[in-house]
Design a protein around this motif. Structure first.
Motif, PDB file in Angstrom:
ATOM      1  N   ASN A   1      -0.714  -4.050   6.822  1.00 26.45           N
ATOM      2  CA  ASN A   1       0.237  -2.738   8.426  1.00 26.45           C
ATOM      3  C   ASN A   1      -0.988  -1.881   7.682  1.00 26.45           C
ATOM      4  O   ASN A   1      -1.000  -1.374   6.467  1.00 26.45           O
ATOM      5  N   ARG A   2      -0.861  -1.004   8.323  1.00 22.17           N
ATOM      6  CA  ARG A   2      -1.027   0.410   8.326  1.00 22.17           C
ATOM      7  C   ARG A   2       0.371   1.643   7.880  1.00 22.17           C
ATOM      8  O   ARG A   2       1.226   1.993   8.230  1.00 22.17           O
ATOM      9  N   GLU A   3       0.113   1.129   6.704  1.00 22.63           N
ATOM     10  CA  GLU A   3       1.101   1.895   5.665  1.00 22.63           C
ATOM     11  C   GLU A   3       0.379   2.824   4.152  1.00 22.63           C
ATOM     12  O   GLU A   3      -0.810   2.596   3.944  1.00 22.63           O
ATOM     13  N   LYS A   4       1.174   3.821   4.208  1.00 24.28           N
ATOM     14  CA  LYS A   4       0.907   5.017   2.837  1.00 24.28           C
ATOM     15  C   LYS A   4       1.772   5.457   2.440  1.00 24.28           C
ATOM     16  O   LYS A   4       2.854   5.144   2.520  1.00 24.28           O
ATOM     17  N   ARG A   5       1.062   5.631   0.974  1.00 29.35           N
ATOM     18  CA  ARG A   5       2.135   4.935  -0.123  1.00 29.35           C
ATOM     19  C   ARG A   5       1.562   5.748  -1.641  1.00 29.35           C
ATOM     20  O   ARG A   5       0.173   5.988  -1.890  1.00 29.35           O
ATOM     21  N   ARG A   6       2.274   6.870  -1.915  1.00 30.70           N
ATOM     22  CA  ARG A   6       1.337   7.207  -3.231  1.00 30.70           C
ATOM     23  C   ARG A   6       1.853   7.277  -3.811  1.00 30.70           C
ATOM     24  O   ARG A   6       3.600   8.154  -4.569  1.00 30.70           O
ATOM     25  N   LEU A   7       1.961   6.251  -5.038  1.00 28.80           N
ATOM     26  CA  LEU A   7       2.972   5.301  -5.656  1.00 28.80           C
ATOM     27  C   LEU A   7       3.383   6.573  -7.061  1.00 28.80           C
ATOM     28  O   LEU A   7       1.684   7.160  -7.700  1.00 28.80           O
ATOM     29  N   LEU A   8       4.465   6.527  -7.810  1.00 30.00           N
ATOM     30  CA  LEU A   8       5.028   7.190  -8.585  1.00 30.00           C
ATOM     31  C   LEU A   8       5.544   6.843  -9.684  1.00 30.00           C
ATOM     32  O   LEU A   8       6.048   5.786  -9.802  1.00 30.00           O
TER      33      LEU A   8
ATOM     34  N   THR B   1      12.552   4.010  -9.391  1.00 29.32           N
ATOM     35  CA  THR B   1      11.241   4.009  -9.292  1.00 29.32           C
ATOM     36  C   THR B   1      10.731   2.771  -7.724  1.00 29.32           C
ATOM     37  O   THR B   1      10.573   2.994  -7.486  1.00 29.32           O
ATOM     38  N   TYR B   2      11.542   1.431  -8.056  1.00 28.66           N
ATOM     39  CA  TYR B   2      11.389   0.847  -7.020  1.00 28.66           C
ATOM     40  C   TYR B   2      11.279   1.689  -5.709  1.00 28.66           C
ATOM     41  O   TYR B   2      11.147   1.425  -4.509  1.00 28.66           O
ATOM     42  N   TYR B   3      12.428   2.316  -5.648  1.00 28.13           N
ATOM     43  CA  TYR B   3      13.387   2.603  -4.134  1.00 28.13           C
ATOM     44  C   TYR B   3      12.590   3.729  -4.255  1.00 28.13           C
ATOM     45  O   TYR B   3      12.292   3.619  -2.540  1.00 28.13           O
ATOM     46  N   ILE B   4      12.186   4.982  -4.880  1.00 25.33           N
ATOM     47  CA  ILE B   4      11.639   5.670  -3.978  1.00 25.33           C
ATOM     48  C   ILE B   4       9.825   5.459  -3.884  1.00 25.33           C
ATOM     49  O   ILE B   4       9.509   6.416  -3.138  1.00 25.33           O
ATOM     50  N   ASN B   5       9.588   4.400  -4.218  1.00 24.90           N
ATOM     51  CA  ASN B   5       7.886   4.065  -3.898  1.00 24.90           C
ATOM     52  C   ASN B   5       8.103   3.004  -2.155  1.00 24.90           C
ATOM     53  O   ASN B   5       7.020   2.953  -2.061  1.00 24.90           O
ATOM     54  N   HIS B   6       9.536   2.780  -2.039  1.00 28.91           N
ATOM     55  CA  HIS B   6       9.210   1.681  -1.026  1.00 28.91           C
ATOM     56  C   HIS B   6       9.964   2.555   0.301  1.00 28.91           C
ATOM     57  O   HIS B   6      10.238   1.978   1.087  1.00 28.91           O
ATOM     58  N   VAL B   7      11.113   3.492   0.021  1.00 29.49           N
ATOM     59  CA  VAL B   7      11.910   3.428   1.242  1.00 29.49           C
ATOM     60  C   VAL B   7      10.777   4.449   2.184  1.00 29.49           C
ATOM     61  O   VAL B   7       9.994   5.170   2.047  1.00 29.49           O
ATOM     62  N   TYR B   8      11.173   4.128   3.284  1.00 29.32           N
ATOM     63  CA  TYR B   8      10.791   4.386   4.100  1.00 29.32           C
ATOM     64  C   TYR B   8      10.579   5.779   4.569  1.00 29.32           C
ATOM     65  O   TYR B   8      11.613   6.048   5.237  1.00 29.32           O
ATOM     66  N   MET B   9      10.121   6.924   5.579  1.00 29.12           N
ATOM     67  CA  MET B   9       9.882   7.742   4.973  1.00 29.12           C
ATOM     68  C   MET B   9       9.775   8.200   6.243  1.00 29.12           C
ATOM     69  O   MET B   9       8.748  10.031   6.597  1.00 29.12           O
ATOM     70  N   GLY B  10       9.981   7.611   7.744  1.00 28.76           N
ATOM     71  CA  GLY B  10       8.621   8.140   8.737  1.00 28.76           C
ATOM     72  C   GLY B  10       7.233   7.473   9.184  1.00 28.76           C
ATOM     73  O   GLY B  10       6.671   6.882   8.407  1.00 28.76           O
TER      74      GLY B  10
ATOM     75  N   ILE C   1       4.563   5.811   6.596  1.00 30.68           N
ATOM     76  CA  ILE C   1       5.115   7.300   5.497  1.00 30.68           C
ATOM     77  C   ILE C   1       5.790   5.762   4.715  1.00 30.68           C
ATOM     78  O   ILE C   1       6.942   6.221   5.129  1.00 30.68           O
ATOM     79  N   HIS C   2       5.940   5.330   3.569  1.00 32.30           N
ATOM     80  CA  HIS C   2       6.829   5.000   2.862  1.00 32.30           C
ATOM     81  C   HIS C   2       6.615   4.987   1.312  1.00 32.30           C
ATOM     82  O   HIS C   2       5.155   5.748   0.463  1.00 32.30           O
ATOM     83  N   GLY C   3       7.671   6.016   0.689  1.00 27.28           N
ATOM     84  CA  GLY C   3       7.469   6.592  -1.120  1.00 27.28           C
ATOM     85  C   GLY C   3       7.789   7.912  -1.112  1.00 27.28           C
ATOM     86  O   GLY C   3       6.991   8.584  -0.279  1.00 27.28           O
ATOM     87  N   LEU C   4       8.283   8.341  -1.791  1.00 32.72           N
ATOM     88  CA  LEU C   4       8.213  10.270  -1.650  1.00 32.72           C
ATOM     89  C   LEU C   4       6.988  10.876  -1.882  1.00 32.72           C
ATOM     90  O   LEU C   4       7.338  11.906  -1.730  1.00 32.72           O
ATOM     91  N   GLY C   5       6.193  10.562  -2.816  1.00 39.02           N
ATOM     92  CA  GLY C   5       4.954  10.616  -3.541  1.00 39.02           C
ATOM     93  C   GLY C   5       4.497  10.435  -1.531  1.00 39.02           C
ATOM     94  O   GLY C   5       3.821  11.661  -2.020  1.00 39.02           O
ATOM     95  N   GLU C   6       4.045   9.886  -1.007  1.00 36.86           N
ATOM     96  CA  GLU C   6       3.796  10.498  -0.029  1.00 36.86           C
ATOM     97  C   GLU C   6       4.243  11.296   0.877  1.00 36.86           C
ATOM     98  O   GLU C   6       3.563  12.540   2.189  1.00 36.86           O
TER      99      GLU C   6
END
Length: 862
Positions: A166-173, A266-275, A282-287
């Motif tokens: 899928n077209r997903e974006k993450r900046r993993l922390l 850590t799992y949660y903030i990297n996977h949570v859907y942010m719009g 956008i997935h994760g608080l980093g992105e």
């Protein structure tokens, strides 16, 4: 007492009778079987969920995360940078001041910045010291061997973190990378007893159930962070119901038994859907920090942390770009919770709620380069089909310059407003909604062929069609290859010689090829200029002379040269080839234009510079390779004429719009508008048109040229691209002062100025500089024997007159007419003539031919 015993006895006896009844035994057996089956099913289901959880956890929080990076930023001594500029770039790339940062770290000392790449860096662990003085970089020292360097490369910036199909974006922390302010903000907003409970809060669940039963809905939420993680990565976000709540509880208990609280967070903030921004989820608080605020999580303020917590609650409902007031109200609620939970003080709370919602105004196409990312994915799929980029962790280092990408998007926005205004004024759309013109831009590094920026349309969110890869007729931006083939006649033995001084008739003309139907091209605006030199024809983008030049050079020669230059789309050797009738892509044209600044050497356009696997091993590294396409002298002659296009031709709008650096280019108009041009630092091709191939009815000089100019003006303000140089003449080129008007007087359609002729003056009072392949230049500034030529007009070289292109053609009335022939006396350009004196060269020319030419000119003048 006896009476009481008597009352109980019948009850006990009846109960015993019921228990001893065969029917009860059957019912009891069924209940036991059902309960036992339920327990078995529950245990089996729990084991199934546990296996699914184990599989997910085995992948880790950083699974399937191929990263796409931009190109490294080059800095040089003398560049106008300050320490804070370098630090900002390093932070943007993921560096900080922690020495254990795997990507790299930095520190500032005595007006200098020390850079230390980490084990996961693009570079081979070579540190550097960058010193500053007077607002510029004054010194660069390598920490590997303590030597001075003129240049240094800064870490590439992450463009996107693509995960899965899928077209997903993450900046993993990692948990250590998350600032405590953000951790406490999320806990206050979502689950304030997260670090205390065992995965779910019974009181909140009972409260939620009571409210739902009372209101007859499933709207009340009571999920902890662990339950949200369970729903997000294992169960899926289905409709709320009691069955899903039960599953959440089982998975939550399982997660709590296998992970620490830090790991769950850590799992949660990297996977949570942010719009969603642009075309990406956008997935994760980093992105999310990058998407909404244009910064890393380490740089977030109190209000920005609260805003992310507000968005997290319902990303679509609390979209900050569509519903800023709604998000601000929710943010203020989060800030209140932070104050009540002791995360911030009363003063910090009051200061924070008074702040306006500030979001990054950078378009998503600037930071994400979605069309470029699509092109990279296509390249990876085509060239590295045996590698699984969806399931393996690769680091993909591309050629993208994010600064140029931002400028490209800005230039498109500015330039297309002008196009929209012109389209809206066209009478054909009166009473209708005019169509929305589209655009494509490709920017290459002329030294390597690297794609530095790409825009495939006005909005990726509206349409994902990458017009940089769409085929359209290039029109007149193809003509440089026609004229290059014409100049190349000097290198062959065909007996034909074409130079920029060659004269040709610009008049309505019919062409036929191979017995096919007649081809009758026209000029833009149906205007004809009569006798013109080939330089003038290209400068004014005249069509008839271009086809005549292509015919004289050979249509097949034109096609072969275009192929050698990098145009790969199908073409045929027909008259329409000269006018760019065969469809190509903007990427192809940008690639083909590399031959001109590289003096005949072509470069392959590419977007992927290096691939590394998860262990850092280099899997692939692109090495730019130049290939011969045309003679250096031929390429330079075309380049010189294209400079004239900007100086006083159809591309003069470039100069009037304020771009003054040495450059060359060509306008193009088919159904669309084109502009292709370059400096010594950048090649840029712009296409503007309608997706349905309807005629735009706006020439390239008024549609694509403004976009090109806006971009090039911005791009060349960057230190890396400021040092533009002109293009020196290669060996074997001579420059001669000539009078083009005098040479045009051999044409039967030329009408000289009566005033100048009566006064006995030559047709031009100022000579023009013209370029020739050595050995093909005329011996005189005026045709041999020309009356009224001023003294001193003789130049060194052969007395060669390449003034009129021979043709027998029909005019509009169908009458045949013969045009004067080119003088035959010439020397082969490949002949070594360095030791021949000018006087000897002049004597070698045939006197008879000189005399014939004089008589022809005399006949015209008298």
């Amino acid at each position: 007492m006896p009476k009481a015993t008597k009352r109980k006895a019948p009850f006990l006896r009846s109960t015993l009778r019921v228990l001893r009844h065969p029917a009860f035994k059957i019912v009891a057996a069924i209940v036991c079987v059902v309960c036992l089956g339920g327990m078995v099913w529950l245990y089996s289901y729990y084991r199934e969920l546990s296996a699914a959880i184990d599989a997910k956890l085995a992948e880790g929080p950083f699974q399937t995360t191929s990263k796409i990076y931009a190109a490294p930023v080059k800095i040089s001594i003398g560049d106008p940078y300050r320490p804070e500029d370098i630090i900002a770039q390093l932070k943007q790339s993921g560096y900080d001041q922690r020495r254990n940062n795997p990507l790299g770290w930095y520190r500032t000392v005595d007006n200098a910045v020390e850079v230390y790449p980490g084990p996961e860096s693009y570079f081979d662990m070579e540190g550097g010291v960058i010193r500053f003085s007077g607002g510029k970089i004054s010194e660069i020292i390598s920490l590997r061997d303590n030597t001075h360097r003129n240049q240094y490369l800064l870490e590439p910036e992450l463009v996107t973190h693509l995960s899965g199909s899928n077209r997903e974006k993450r900046r993993l922390l990692t948990f250590k990378e998350i600032p405590q302010l953000l951790v406490r903000t999320i806990i206050s907003a979502e689950d304030k007893r997260f670090f205390e409970h065992s995965g779910f809060d019974p009181l909140r669940i009972l409260k939620s159930a009571f409210v739902d039963l009372k209101e007859g809905s499933y709207a009340q939420g009571a999920s902890t962070l662990t339950m949200q993680l369970a729903r997000g990565i294992i169960i899926g976000d289905y409709d709320k119901n009691w069955k899903r709540k039960g599953e959440e509880v089982l998975v939550t208990l399982n997660l709590e038994s296998k992970l620490t609280k830090e790991e769950i967070f850590t799992y949660y903030i990297n996977h949570v859907y942010m719009g969603r921004r642009g075309s990406f989820n956008i997935h994760g608080l980093g992105e999310a920090a990058q998407a909404y605020f244009g910064k890393s999580v380490q740089d977030l303020t109190i209000t920005e942390c609260a805003t992310l917590a507000a968005i997290m609650n319902a990303p679509s409902f609390y979209n900050p770009y569509r519903n800023p007031d709604r998000v601000k109200r929710k943010r203020n609620i989060v800030l209140l919770l932070m104050r009540d939970n002791g995360v911030i003080t009363e003063k910090q709370y009051r200061d924070a709620i008074a702040q306006e919602l500030k979001l990054t105004d950078e378009p998503i196409e600037s930071s994400d380069a979605p069309y470029f990312v699509d092109y990279v994915n296509r390249t990876l799929r085509d060239r590295f089909g045996d590698l699984d980029f969806q399931k393996e962790d690769y680091r993909i280092y591309t050629t993208l310059d994010l600064r140029l990408q931002r400028f490209a998007v800005q230039a498109v926005e500015e330039g297309m407003k002008l196009v929209d205004e012109q389209v809206a004024k066209q009478r054909r759309w009166k009473g209708q909604t005019p169509p929305r013109a589209q655009v494509a831009m490709v920017v290459l590094d002329p030294e390597t062929g690297a794609i530095r920026a790409m825009v495939g349309g006005r909005s990726y969110g509206e349409t994902q069609l990458n017009r940089a890869l769409a085929k359209r007729q290039p029109g007149s931006i193809f003509k440089p290859f026609v004229y290059s083939a014409a100049w190349a006649t000097a290198l062959g033995d065909s007996g034909q010689l074409l130079t920029p001084l060659t004269v040709v008739e610009d008049e309505p003309t019919s062409f036929d090829y191979g017995g096919e139907s007649e081809y009758k091209p026209n000029n833009f605006g149906m205007k004809f200029s009569g006798a013109v030199t080939l330089r003038e024809a290209m400068r004014k983008s005249l069509n008839i002379p271009a086809v005549k030049a292509a015919e004289a050079a050979g249509f097949r020669s034109v096609m072969r040269l275009a192929r050698a230059s990098g145009i790969e789309s199908p073409m045929m050797a027909t008259p329409s080839l000269a006018l760019g009738a065969y469809e190509v892509t903007p990427v192809e044209m940008a690639q083909a234009y590399t031959v001109f600044p590289n003096y005949g050497q072509r470069l392959k356009a590419y977007a992927v510079g290096m691939l590394r696997d998860r262990n850092g091993k280099v899997v692939f590294a692109q090495e730019p390779k130049k290939e011969f396409a045309m003679d250096a002298r031929v390429a330079y002659m075309t380049l010189d004429v294209m400079r004239d296009v900007l100086a006083r031709g159809t591309g003069a709008g470039v100069r009037s719009r304020g771009f003054t650096l040495p450059a060359a280019g060509k306008t193009g108009s088919s159904h669309d508008g084109w502009f292709a041009g370059f400096t010594s630092k950048l090649i840029c091709v712009v296409w503007v048109g309608l997706d349905d191939n309807t005629d735009l009815k706006i020439e390239g000089g008024k549609s694509a040229l403004p976009v090109w100019t806006a971009f090039m003006k911005k791009a060349h303000t960057l230190p890396e691209y400021r040092r533009v140089s002109d293009f020196p003449e290669p060996e074997g080129i001579v420059r001669v002062d000539v009078c083009p008007e005098a040479f045009k007087m051999n044409s039967v359609s030329y009408v000289p100025s009566e005033e100048r002729l009566k006064a006995g003056l030559p047709p031009c009072h100022k000579l023009e500089s013209e370029v020739f392949i050595a050995g093909t230049q005329p011996a005189l500034a005026y045709p041999s024997g020309f009356r009224g030529a001023p003294s001193g007009s003789r130049v060194s070289g052969w007395d060669i007159v390449t003034n009129v292109l021979p043709f027998t053609r029909r005019n509009d009335e169908g009458e045949e007419r013969a045009e004067p022939a080119v003088a035959e006396g010439r020397r082969a350009a490949t002949t070594d003539h360095k030791d021949t004196k000018p006087e000897e060269k002049a004597e070698e020319a045939s006197p008879e031919k000189k005399k014939g030419l004089f008589r022809r000119l005399w006949g015209v003048i008298k």
